[in-house]
Design an enzyme around this catalytic site. Structure first.
Site, PDB file in Angstrom:
ATOM      1  N   GLU A  87      32.233 -44.797   3.504  1.00 13.51           N
ATOM      2  CA  GLU A  87      32.222 -46.221   3.845  1.00 13.51           C
ATOM      3  C   GLU A  87      31.289 -46.963   2.895  1.00 13.51           C
ATOM      4  O   GLU A  87      30.073 -46.815   2.970  1.00 13.51           O
ATOM      5  CB  GLU A  87      31.726 -46.438   5.278  1.00 13.51           C
ATOM      6  CG  GLU A  87      31.854 -47.888   5.721  1.00 13.51           C
ATOM      7  CD  GLU A  87      30.890 -48.283   6.843  1.00 13.51           C
ATOM      8  OE1 GLU A  87      29.839 -47.643   7.021  1.00 13.51           O
ATOM      9  OE2 GLU A  87      31.196 -49.265   7.529  1.00 13.51           O
TER      10      GLU A  87
ATOM     11  N   ASP B 144      29.657 -42.501   7.308  1.00 14.27           N
ATOM     12  CA  ASP B 144      29.177 -43.830   7.678  1.00 14.27           C
ATOM     13  C   ASP B 144      28.175 -44.377   6.658  1.00 14.27           C
ATOM     14  O   ASP B 144      27.321 -43.639   6.166  1.00 14.27           O
ATOM     15  CB  ASP B 144      28.483 -43.688   9.044  1.00 14.27           C
ATOM     16  CG  ASP B 144      28.025 -44.994   9.627  1.00 14.27           C
ATOM     17  OD1 ASP B 144      28.897 -45.828   9.915  1.00 14.27           O
ATOM     18  OD2 ASP B 144      26.809 -45.175   9.805  1.00 14.27           O
TER      19      ASP B 144
HETATM   20  C1  GLC Z   1      28.588 -48.517   9.822  1.00 12.44           C
HETATM   21  C2  GLC Z   1      29.402 -48.551  11.092  1.00 12.44           C
HETATM   22  C3  GLC Z   1      28.832 -49.612  11.992  1.00 12.44           C
HETATM   23  C4  GLC Z   1      27.409 -49.234  12.315  1.00 12.44           C
HETATM   24  C5  GLC Z   1      26.593 -49.012  11.048  1.00 12.44           C
HETATM   25  C6  GLC Z   1      25.316 -48.294  11.338  1.00 12.44           C
HETATM   26  O1  GLC Z   1      28.714 -49.667   9.070  1.00 12.44           O
HETATM   27  O2  GLC Z   1      30.750 -48.763  10.804  1.00 12.44           O
HETATM   28  O3  GLC Z   1      29.571 -49.772  13.164  1.00 12.44           O
HETATM   29  O4  GLC Z   1      26.815 -50.244  13.077  1.00 12.44           O
HETATM   30  O5  GLC Z   1      27.265 -48.219  10.107  1.00 12.44           O
HETATM   31  O6  GLC Z   1      25.565 -46.957  11.665  1.00 12.44           O
END
Ligand code: GLC
Length: 552
Positions: free
Chosen positions: A274, A218
């Site tokens: 991500e 994440d």
């Molecule tokens: C990422 C997740 C999102 C979340 C954020 C904080 O972007 O995909 O849903 O709110 O991280 O953890």
């Protein structure tokens, strides 16, 4: 023996069309993201759960996907719906318990599916034991988070949280500010503390020991900030995103995964990161000259660089840009949607759903599908008072439609029964879309019915062909807004995706590719008959029509 080896070597050199080396399991995989709160509610309490996912594993088998990736299932106060974790090693009772998870893992594997977990390293919940200890200055935990002295009425710098307001909260217990890129209930962990680094490596090992196949990492971009936390200039991202130490941490995790495999055997444990970054920042997550990083770092460019108004030229541009920038040794990947983004059907228009699936599936590399996109689910309707997402709720009501991510998180539409088959009728945590009687999996599953789902299924199957695994790629944007993507491999059929990106009738001439084609997969609005033969020189397309063709 030596002679035999030499003969084999020579044979390999002269064999004209030696089959290319096999791909590793993940390299042409389809990863299917499950948002557990909204997938299937087995105990009728309004929220999805692990036993619900177990009940629906056969759906995943039916789609043909390779792996499921679970958005966070860990203990969490659910401020950011699981992305605020109070125990990195346990399952939240809302979703079930550890034995449900182990059963899910075993059953998924038994059905040939791999299981990927969400790893959320940047922050924990403020209810995590570490934060509670850190806030109370328990020896050893003082520096688990980012703490700064200062005036209680003036945050240490001007940075804002991604969920509105300052990125700092004053702790009356510690009389200091703590840093949080997201909600104040999501304090950022301090990766300049080697203990934190080790704790989070141990979390990875803990889940690897239970048998998971890898992790989606994440918001990797946010892991480190400039050590000085400088105030000002407007572009804060230079100081709080993609810092050199962040890349180094990814390389360390990759070493952990590779060594784990070496030591324990089994297949590659994958890491996907991500990062909503452009080329200059993104490929560093894959690795550098000396280190391997993530197996792939999400390619969100279809989301960030394309929309309803994009032309065939724009789409071709994004595809070509990816391959022009990605070093050849890496594996491409394509992400069209997730729980943070508007549904594909709502973002690009319902007419483009099949064309986009075709593009995603025919391109080389990994495809990532967010649950519901395989049936073309649209954004649900969620009002300000029904919403939950902090990104929407912490802002103003006027910006609700723009900010909230609740619309893409409404319950999965399984069938036309009560609550779309998500549960037995208990009020659902977010409202079920009112489209569910006509837009649901059961309906799209109907035999001989042309549907987004059937098309998706066919496309996933097609990815197993040698051409789609190993073939060369060519892309064309024609002046009439038609996109053509060609995959070709010597001694194998050539596959062509033709997408009329616009709403106007168009015709294309593909005789330079083949004089005749067999219609393999037509989009829902197409009147072409699967398996029929069409002439390469005159292919007509109605608005938004898309088709996969194979050379005769
Ligand atoms: C990422 C997740 C999102 C979340 C954020 C904080 O972007 O995909 O849903 O709110 O991280 O953890």
């Amino acid at each position: 023996m030596l002679l035999l080896k030499s003969i084999l070597f020579v044979l390999l050199l002269v064999l004209p069309n030696a089959v290319p080396a096999e791909l590793d399991w993940w390299q042409n995989a389809v990863f299917y993201q499950i948002y557990p709160r909204s997938f299937k509610d087995s105990n009728n309490d309004g929220t999805g759960d692990l036993r619900g996912i177990i009940q629906k594993l056969d759906h995943l088998v039916d789609t043909g996907v390779t792996a499921l990736w679970l958005s966070p299932i860990y203990s969490s106060p659910q401020v950011d719906f699981g992305y605020d974790i109070s125990d990195f090693r346990d399952v939240d009772p809302l979703f079930g318990n550890m034995s449900d998870f182990l059963e899910l893992l075993a059953k998924a594997k038994g059905k040939g599916l791999r299981v990927i977990l969400d790893f959320v390293p940047n922050h924990s919940s403020d209810k995590h034991e570490w934060f509670e200890k850190s806030e109370n200055s328990v020896p050893g935990y003082e520096d688990y988070y980012v703490w700064k002295d200062g005036d209680p009425s003036v945050p240490p710098n001007s940075w804002t949280s991604y969920f509105h307001g300052p990125a700092w909260t004053w702790s009356t217990k510690r009389n200091q500010w703590y840093f949080h890129q997201f909600a104040s209930a999501q304090p950022d962990l301090n990766y300049r503390n080697p203990k934190v680094v080790q704790e989070m490596k141990d979390v990875l090992t803990y889940w690897l020991d239970l048998g998971v196949d890898g992790f989606r990492v994440d918001i990797i971009t946010a892991l480190f900030e400039d050590v000085n936390y400088p105030d000002g200039p407007l572009d804060q991202s230079a100081y709080r995103s993609d810092q050199p130490e962040t890349y180094d941490m990814v390389y360390q995790w990759r070493i952990l995964l590779d060594e784990y495999q070496k030591k324990n055997g089994g297949d590659t444990r994958v890491m996907m990161t991500e990062s909503y970054a452009d080329a200059d920042k993104l490929f560093g997550y894959y690795g550098n000259a000396t280190h391997n990083g993530a197996h792939f770092s999400f390619n969100f460019w279809f989301i960030t660089q394309l929309n309803k108004d994009s032309t065939a030229t724009d789409i071709k541009g994004v595809i070509d840009k990816w391959f022009n920038n990605m070093p050849e040794r890496y594996t491409a990947n394509w992400v069209l949607g997730n729980h943070d983004q508007s549904r594909v059907a709502s973002r690009y228009g319902t007419g483009r759903v099949d064309g986009l699936s075709m593009i995603e599936m025919i391109l080389p590399g990994v495809a990532v599908t967010y649950n519901g996109e395989e049936i073309g689910m649209e954004n649900g309707k969620v009002t300000w008072s029904e919403g939950w997402d902090p990104q929407g709720c912490n802002g103003n009501e006027e910006d609700w439609e723009k900010n909230s991510r609740d619309f893409q998180r409404t319950p999965y539409q399984w069938d036309a029964t009560v609550n779309a088959g998500f549960n037995e009728g208990h009020k659902t945590w977010l409202p079920v879309s009112d489209k569910y009687t006509t837009l649901n999996l059961a309906l799209q599953h109907t035999k001989n019915l042309k549907s987004h789902y059937r098309i998706y299924q066919e496309l996933v199957k097609l990815r197993q062909t040698e051409t789609l695994k190993f073939g060369k790629l060519r892309t064309f944007a024609l002046p009439n807004n038609v996109l053509v993507i060609i995959r070709e491999l010597e001694n194998n059929p050539t596959y062509v995706v033709v997408v009329n990106v616009g709403d106007k009738f168009a015709s294309v001439d593909l005789k330079s590719v083949a004089s005749q084609f067999v219609v393999q997969i037509p989009s829902v609005q197409s009147s072409k008959i699967p398996k029929s033969i069409i002439d390469g020189s005159t292919i007509y397309l109605v608005g938004f029509e898309a088709v996969v063709l194979v050379s005769v």
